[in-house]
Design an enzyme around this catalytic site. Structure first.
Site, PDB file in Angstrom:
ATOM      1  N   GLY A 111       0.836  -1.203   0.000  1.00  0.00           N
ATOM      2  CA  GLY A 111       0.000   0.000   0.000  1.00  0.00           C
ATOM      3  C   GLY A 111       0.863   1.242   0.000  1.00  0.00           C
ATOM      4  O   GLY A 111       1.615   1.480   0.945  1.00  0.00           O
TER       5      GLY A 111
ATOM      6  N   GLY B  21       0.132   6.253   4.565  1.00  0.00           N
ATOM      7  CA  GLY B  21       0.924   5.520   5.563  1.00  0.00           C
ATOM      8  C   GLY B  21       2.116   4.820   4.942  1.00  0.00           C
ATOM      9  O   GLY B  21       3.255   4.968   5.396  1.00  0.00           O
TER      10      GLY B  21
ATOM     11  N   ASP C 254      -5.537   3.557   7.907  1.00  0.00           N
ATOM     12  CA  ASP C 254      -6.978   3.289   7.988  1.00  0.00           C
ATOM     13  C   ASP C 254      -7.322   1.822   8.184  1.00  0.00           C
ATOM     14  O   ASP C 254      -8.459   1.497   8.506  1.00  0.00           O
ATOM     15  CB  ASP C 254      -7.662   3.759   6.694  1.00  0.00           C
TER      16      ASP C 254
ATOM     17  N   GLU D  26     -18.456  18.271   1.483  1.00  0.00           N
ATOM     18  CA  GLU D  26     -17.669  18.850   0.385  1.00  0.00           C
ATOM     19  C   GLU D  26     -18.306  18.533  -0.971  1.00  0.00           C
ATOM     20  O   GLU D  26     -18.390  19.394  -1.849  1.00  0.00           O
ATOM     21  CB  GLU D  26     -16.221  18.358   0.474  1.00  0.00           C
TER      22      GLU D  26
ATOM     23  N   VAL E 161      -2.394  -7.815  -3.397  1.00  0.00           N
ATOM     24  CA  VAL E 161      -2.070  -8.751  -2.316  1.00  0.00           C
ATOM     25  C   VAL E 161      -3.352  -9.431  -1.850  1.00  0.00           C
ATOM     26  O   VAL E 161      -4.384  -8.784  -1.653  1.00  0.00           O
ATOM     27  CB  VAL E 161      -1.371  -8.000  -1.158  1.00  0.00           C
TER      28      VAL E 161
END
Ligand SMILES: Cc1cc2nc3c(=O)[nH]c(=O)nc-3n(C[C@H](O)[C@H](O)[C@H](O)COP(=O)(O)OP(=O)(O)OC[C@H]3O[C@@H](n4cnc5c(N)ncnc54)[C@H](O)[C@@H]3O)c2cc1C
Length: 420
Positions: free
Chosen positions: A9, A13, A298, A169, A77
């Site tokens: 990922g 992060g 997350d 938004e 993955v």
């Protein structure tokens, strides 16, 4: 043998972990199912035709071009073999690791009603954003040719489910698009008559903000022409529209901005998870019983914000990525003590159209145009590279001055992206 760190990922992060390992004596492999890192906070602007896709996404390979020790792989993955320390890929491939960082994020959830997804797309990927843009613009195109008033009204009704920052938004941007930017471009419909309806199950929008900022956002949205329905749970989404409470609302465009489901990282590693599928990690962000596996961002949950759960926002994922990189560096130097993760919250921001925003830094609460400027500058600052910063700033300036949105393009079919 050089220590091999595999990062799954390359979102906020994973990328922060890779950046934090620059110069360390490690070999790094980044695996992502997409070839780009995405700045999700501005996705709604792609969905509402303000900016182009390439302004908020960067090829991961390009970002890592100067880092000879980093290999970038495109792959999905599907599992982790913790015994042989290997990441398993959908195509049958595998990659061995010494340390594994799982940073695979989350996606929107439909509270057990996944069958609603085709009728109410959420916003998480570039494909989601262009799907939303396509549906909004196509609905207006069809309304332009529709002669039946009931069918035309449904084509001109835009429903957004969920009153968090993304829903607010989206609602503000669609209202501005229909009520201010597009009226001169249509001949048979008045796009100012479009209805934008924001449905929220809770008692107020922006529940993570203070009550007065939330009330300000509510009033600002109403000024833009958004109808807000509070304490209303959506019971049904279909091709006809939605049913909320006991009221049906005919709408050809329904957008989903409620609920989150973590990636399957917890299941891959056999970890306990919360109701949203987020892995319950140790205080140092490792998987229980597996100090060589970190789960961050997350897709994990941890009470490291003065005893409260760390929020699912970009700065939290970045801080966790950097924490993991520092821990790996310390371990390589022989330090084995557990390094606890502590989250530092810098604030909440949300924008409402192009002239108002709310900001809660704790020590400073702001609303209105000044908050909007701070929101805009902060987002431009966090984009990667001068070219993208200039491109986004220019797109905003152009819309601000001329009211015209150059990204009103209907592209692609109804392709649905793979869930993380
Ligand atoms: C529309 C929207 C608006 C947002 N606005 C804000 C905001 O204004 N401010 C803010 O702070 N936060 C915002 N957030 C939240 C923020 O984007 C997330 O908290 C942050 O992206 C989490 O980072 P992450 O690294 O955990 O996951 P992500 O950034 O989501 O990255 C996960 C990565 O993992 C990859 N991946 C997933 N599954 C697999 C797999 N099986 N195999 C290989 N790769 C995989 C994905 O392709 C992706 O690149 C917003 C989110 C959304 C969706």
């Amino acid at each position: 043998m050089t220590h091999h760190v595999v990062i799954v990922g390359a979102g906020f992060g994973g990328l922060a972990a890779a950046q934090g390992l620059a110069g360390a004596d490690v070999k790094v492999t980044i695996i992502d199912q997409r070839n780009h890192h995405l700045f999700q906070p501005l996705l709604y602007q792609v969905g509402t035709a303000s900016i182009a896709t390439s302004e908020i996404a960067w090829p991961i390979r390009h970002l890592m071009r100067a880092r000879k020790e980093v290999t970038t792989l495109l792959g999905v993955v599907t599992g982790v073999d913790t015994r042989s320390r290997a990441v398993l890929l959908e195509d049958g491939g595998m990659t061995n690791y010494d340390t594994l960082v799982l940073a695979t994020g989350a996606r929107h959830a439909y509270f057990g009603h996944d069958e609603w997804e085709p009728y109410a797309p959420g916003l998480k990927t570039l494909e989601d954003a262009t799907t939303i843009r396509r549906r909004v613009l196509l609905s207006l195109e069809r309304a332009e040719r529709e002669t039946d008033p009931t069918r035309r009204a449904a084509l001109l009704t835009f429903v957004i489910v969920g009153g968090g920052p993304t829903g607010v938004e989206l609602a503000g941007a669609i209202a501005e698009l229909a009520h201010h930017n597009l009226p001169p471009e249509y001949r048979h419909i008045d796009t100012r008559q479009a209805r934008v309806v924001l449905i929220e199950a809770g008692p107020r929008i922006l529940p993570s903000f203070t009550e007065d900022l939330s009330a300000y956002a509510h009033a600002s949205l109403e000024r833009l022409g958004v109808e807000i329905q509070l304490k209303q749970a959506v019971r049904e989404c279909s091709e006809q529209g939605v049913i909320y409470g006991d009221r049906p609302l005919a709408a050809k465009v329904v957008l989903w901005a409620a609920g989150v489901r973590a990636s399957a990282a917890a299941a891959w590693t056999g970890l306990p998870a919360d109701n949203a599928g987020r892995a319950l990690v140790e205080p140092d962000l490792t998987a229980p019983g597996h100090p060589e596996i970190f789960v961050i961002g997350d897709t994990a949950t941890i009470n490291a914000w003065h005893g409260k759960p760390v929020p699912g926002i970009a700065p939290a994922a970045k801080q966790q990525g950097l924490h993991v990189a520092r821990t790996i560096r310390m371990r390589l130097r022989g330090h084995t003590t557990q390094r606890l993760f502590r989250y530092q919250h810098s604030g909440n921001l949300a924008t409402i159209g192009k002239r108002a925003a709310v900001i809660d830094f704790g020590w400073l609460k702001l609303r209105g145009w000044l908050a909007w400027w701070i929101w805009g500058l902060a987002h431009i600052y966090f984009l990667i590279g001068v070219r993208n910063r200039l491109a986004v700033a220019l797109s905003w300036l152009w819309i601000y001055v001329t009211g015209s949105r150059s990204a009103c393009l209907i592209t692609q079919g109804e392709h649905r992206p793979r869930s993380p």
